[in-house]
Write an enzyme that holds these catalytic residues in place. Structure first.
Site, mmCIF file in Angstrom:
data_model
loop_
_atom_site.group_PDB
_atom_site.id
_atom_site.type_symbol
_atom_site.label_atom_id
_atom_site.label_comp_id
_atom_site.label_asym_id
_atom_site.label_seq_id
_atom_site.Cartn_x
_atom_site.Cartn_y
_atom_site.Cartn_z
ATOM 1 N N ASN A 10 0.868 -1.181 0.000
ATOM 2 C CA ASN A 10 0.000 0.000 0.000
ATOM 3 C C ASN A 10 0.908 1.235 0.000
ATOM 4 O OD1 ASN A 10 -1.806 2.038 0.507
ATOM 5 N ND2 ASN A 10 -2.302 1.384 2.605
ATOM 6 N N LYS A 12 0.089 4.196 -0.274
ATOM 7 C CA LYS A 12 -0.617 5.370 0.263
ATOM 8 C C LYS A 12 -0.414 6.561 -0.684
ATOM 9 C CE LYS A 12 0.049 3.440 4.806
ATOM 10 N NZ LYS A 12 -0.115 3.592 6.221
ATOM 11 N N HIS A 96 -9.483 0.641 4.809
ATOM 12 C CA HIS A 96 -8.229 0.922 5.520
ATOM 13 C C HIS A 96 -8.530 1.868 6.680
ATOM 14 C CE1 HIS A 96 -4.216 2.381 6.390
ATOM 15 N NE2 HIS A 96 -3.758 1.302 5.771
ATOM 16 N N GLU A 98 -7.093 4.367 7.751
ATOM 17 C CA GLU A 98 -6.962 5.803 7.416
ATOM 18 C C GLU A 98 -8.221 6.297 6.707
ATOM 19 O OE1 GLU A 98 -3.192 5.508 5.404
ATOM 20 O OE2 GLU A 98 -2.245 4.981 7.307
ATOM 21 N N GLU A 168 -5.412 -5.465 10.366
ATOM 22 C CA GLU A 168 -4.439 -4.398 10.609
ATOM 23 C C GLU A 168 -4.769 -3.706 11.925
ATOM 24 O OE1 GLU A 168 -2.457 -3.035 6.790
ATOM 25 O OE2 GLU A 168 -4.256 -1.829 6.976
ATOM 26 N N GLY A 174 2.128 2.070 10.831
ATOM 27 C CA GLY A 174 3.027 3.219 10.716
ATOM 28 C C GLY A 174 3.670 3.633 12.039
ATOM 29 N N SER A 214 3.331 -2.274 10.427
ATOM 30 C CA SER A 214 4.783 -2.263 10.646
ATOM 31 C C SER A 214 5.439 -3.606 10.326
ATOM 32 C CB SER A 214 5.105 -1.811 12.071
ATOM 33 O OG SER A 214 4.613 -0.489 12.275
HETATM 34 C C1 PEP Z 1 -0.858 -0.008 6.023
HETATM 35 O O1 PEP Z 1 -1.009 1.199 5.908
HETATM 36 O O2 PEP Z 1 -1.666 -0.787 5.515
HETATM 37 C C2 PEP Z 1 0.297 -0.478 6.800
HETATM 38 C C3 PEP Z 1 0.305 -1.718 7.202
HETATM 39 O O3 PEP Z 1 1.289 0.456 7.045
HETATM 40 P P1 PEP Z 1 2.719 0.173 7.737
HETATM 41 O O4 PEP Z 1 3.267 -1.111 7.137
HETATM 42 O O5 PEP Z 1 3.548 1.349 7.384
HETATM 43 O O6 PEP Z 1 2.473 0.024 9.191
#
Ligand code: PEP
Length: 255
Positions: A10, A12, A96, A98, A168, A174, A214
């Site tokens: 992703n 973003k 997601h 976000e 997630e 993040g 992460s």
């Molecule tokens: C994501 O935004 O789906 C995600 C898992 O981000 P990160 O790997 O940066 O934590």
């Protein structure tokens, strides 16, 4: 039949056109043939060109990060599922955290988006996950189960067989804090049990459930060694070709 292993990146809201092209070429150069499907989910502007780069590579597909509920019409600034299909996307990330947090996307609205994606013969990567306060209150299972009920469980079994679920935990996205392999396995097993209860054991067994939060080259191996973790949805680490490809190659041989 074994479940499909997927590692999705992703991006973003990162990478202008040239940066996206260079990253894609670099990923393609590093990605060998493998039983794991790599899915790149860039901002919309990249999809058309990236699909020409990815053409003919069996283990590389493209996805979008969002789409609208309607196929066309007076929705200024939006992109529809048929449009995404027309530029080579095969997956769409939906729900997601976000999007839920910054754009107020509710389970009801997401359920409509899931319908739109499936109607265009694209596959949703449907994200669920609890915030830190829910985890601390021990409410992670009820949060995830209500997100699945609200966003996905209206689907028929045939439709559900096209869906990829991504767990997630919001506190891990993040932040550099990853769920432990035990926390990930526990939740993935729980999600699979909900799919079995709502549909059937066979469908649950075939449903790909990704971990996101992460995930990096140095923790992907232990996460992907868990029996119910079928891959990852990768944010930050998907912006570096070597890291992303290392994560794609992080499954144990026995899986
Ligand atoms: C994501 O935004 O789906 C995600 C898992 O981000 P990160 O790997 O940066 O934590």
């Amino acid at each position: 039949m074994k479940r499909q292993r997927i590692v999705a990146g992703n991006w973003k809201m990162n990478n202008n056109f040239d940066e996206g092209r260079d990253l894609t070429i670099s990923i393609i150069q590093k990605l060998g043939p493998s039983g794991t499907l790599a899915v790149l989910c860039p901002p919309f502007i990249h999809l058309n060109y990236m699909s020409t780069l990815a053409k003919g590579i069996a283990n590389l597909k493209l996805g979008a990060q969002n789409c609208h509920t309607e196929a066309n019409g007076a929705y200024t600034g939006e992109i529809s599922a048929p449009m995404l299909k027309s530029v080579g996307a095969e997956f769409v990330i939906l729900g997601h955290s976000e999007r839920r947090e910054y754009f107020g996307e509710t389970d009801d609205f997401l359920a409509k988006k899931v319908g739109a994606v499936l109607a265009s013969e694209l596959r949703p990567i449907f994200c669920v996950g609890e915030k830190l306060e829910s985890r601390e209150a021990g409410e992670q299972e009820s949060v995830v189960s209500s997100q699945l009920e609200g966003g996905l469980f209206h689907l028929s079994a045939e439709q559900m067989s096209k869906v990829v679920i991504a767990y997630e935990p919001v506190w891990a996205i993040g932040t550099g804090k990853t769920a432990s392999k035990e926390q990930a396995q526990e939740m993935h097993k729980f999600i699979r049990s909900l799919v079995a209860k709502k549909y059937n054991d066979n469908l649950a067994d075939l449903t790909t459930i990704l971990y996101g939060g992460s995930c990096k080259p140095d923790n992907a191996k232990e996460l992907f060694s868990q029996p119910d973790v079928d891959g990852g949805l990768i944010g930050g680490a998907s912006l570096k070709a070597a890291d992303f490809v290392a994560i794609v190659n992080s499954f144990p041989d026995s899986k």
